[in-house]
Design an enzyme around this catalytic site. Structure first.
Site, PDB file in Angstrom:
ATOM      1  N   GLU A  83       0.805  -1.223   0.000  1.00 50.94           N
ATOM      2  CA  GLU A  83       0.000   0.000   0.000  1.00 50.94           C
ATOM      3  C   GLU A  83       0.839   1.274   0.000  1.00 50.94           C
ATOM      4  OE1 GLU A  83      -2.558  -0.609   3.376  1.00 50.94           O
ATOM      5  OE2 GLU A  83      -4.103  -1.569   2.147  1.00 50.94           O
ATOM      6  N   GLU A 114       6.660 -22.036   7.790  1.00 43.97           N
ATOM      7  CA  GLU A 114       6.985 -21.206   8.949  1.00 43.97           C
ATOM      8  C   GLU A 114       7.907 -21.909   9.940  1.00 43.97           C
ATOM      9  OE1 GLU A 114       3.894 -21.411  12.461  1.00 43.97           O
ATOM     10  OE2 GLU A 114       2.856 -20.817  10.620  1.00 43.97           O
TER      11      GLU A 114
END
Length: 297
Positions: A83, A114
């Site tokens: 963004e 992960e």
């Protein structure tokens, strides 16, 4: 610390009968718990401010802000990074989000990604993480191996390290130059850290990038003045921003923008300092892109 000892994994007394509540009762319980998030983030204001200043300084010197995380944490980092270009007209390489498992992991869980500290390090090595960069390791549990590996690698290469977690005794705290630890308490749905912990993470990341961009001169007051009018909607917004910043009418704002090649910053400085676009450009260059300082000069 064991997973079952973490605050984010504990049962929340307020929601122990969640499936027996009416829908409106359930909504109110969730809303009540969400109200705790802003307060938890607020307690970390000084640590967040430290990171904002470090990030702004490193970005001025050509460094980068890198987010790394797995699952929800990784997705939020990628979201905040993505963004920045449309909001602040930054180069996409300035703020980068890395998620365990790569792009596929944005929409689909990647099994075991992960759990690999080696992958956390190699992903950072692949983008050339260096001493001018800031790495924010995001792990609400504070113990995600992928993030642990990334933070260890970042310290090895001399990058500034930030640990963002939601557990007070988080493992990653000891690996960071600065730790941001908004402890939001047990989730309404036990262990579902996309809820309060995810909201806290989003608030912190928003504050880091917005604060750093303010320090870089991407705003004038609370106006986004590095906007580039690349379509009709953004063009209308650019005209409106020049109006709001200077007090002139739409026609005059349009004329000034045209004279300044569509550059909102130039138009504002030229109008408020009563100088030519060329002089406005010189002032901005000499003042590090800061509109207010350029006007006062």
């Amino acid at each position: 610390m064991r997973l079952d000892h973490l605050t984010t994994e504990a049962r929340n007394p307020a929601s122990e009968t969640l499936d027996g509540l009416t829908t409106v009762e359930m909504v109110r319980v969730m809303n009540s718990e969400d109200a705790r998030v802003a307060e938890a983030v607020g307690r970390e204001a000084e640590a967040i401010a430290t990171v904002v200043d470090v990030v702004a300084d490193r970005l001025k010197r050509g460094g980068r802000l890198i987010y790394t995380g797995a699952g929800t944490s990784g997705r939020l980092g990628v979201l905040d990074a993505s963004e920045c270009p449309p909001t602040f007209n930054t180069d996409p390489s300035m703020v980068v989000g890395i998620i365990a498992g790569g792009v596929q992991a944005l929409t689909t869980a990647v099994e075991g990604a992960e759990d690999s500290p080696e992958l956390g390090a190699s992903d950072l090595e692949a983008i050339g993480l260096g001493p001018n960069d800031v790495l924010v390791g995001i792990a609400t549990s504070g113990r995600t191996p992928y993030v642990v590996g990334g933070l260890r690698y970042a310290r090895k290469v001399g990058a500034y390290t930030v640990a963002l977690s939601c557990n007070a005794a988080a493992e990653i705290i000891e690996m960071a130059d600065t730790a941001i630890t908004p402890v939001v308490g047990p989730e309404v749905l036990s262990g579902s850290t996309r809820l309060k912990a995810g909201t806290a993470t989003k608030l912190v990341l928003n504050t880091i990038t917005t604060g750093a961009m303010v320090r870089l001169g991407k705003t004038f007051g609370n106006l986004m003045v590095d906007l580039r009018p690349t379509n009709s909607k953004l063009h209308s917004r650019a005209v409106r921003i020049v109006q709001q910043a200077t007090g002139i009418d739409a026609a005059a704002a349009q004329a000034m923008l045209t004279a300044c090649g569509g550059e909102v910053k130039l138009a504002i400085v030229a109008q408020l300092a009563d100088v030519s676009p060329e002089e406005a450009q010189t002032r901005l260059a000499e003042c590090g892109g800061l509109v207010r300082k350029s006007i006062r000069r």
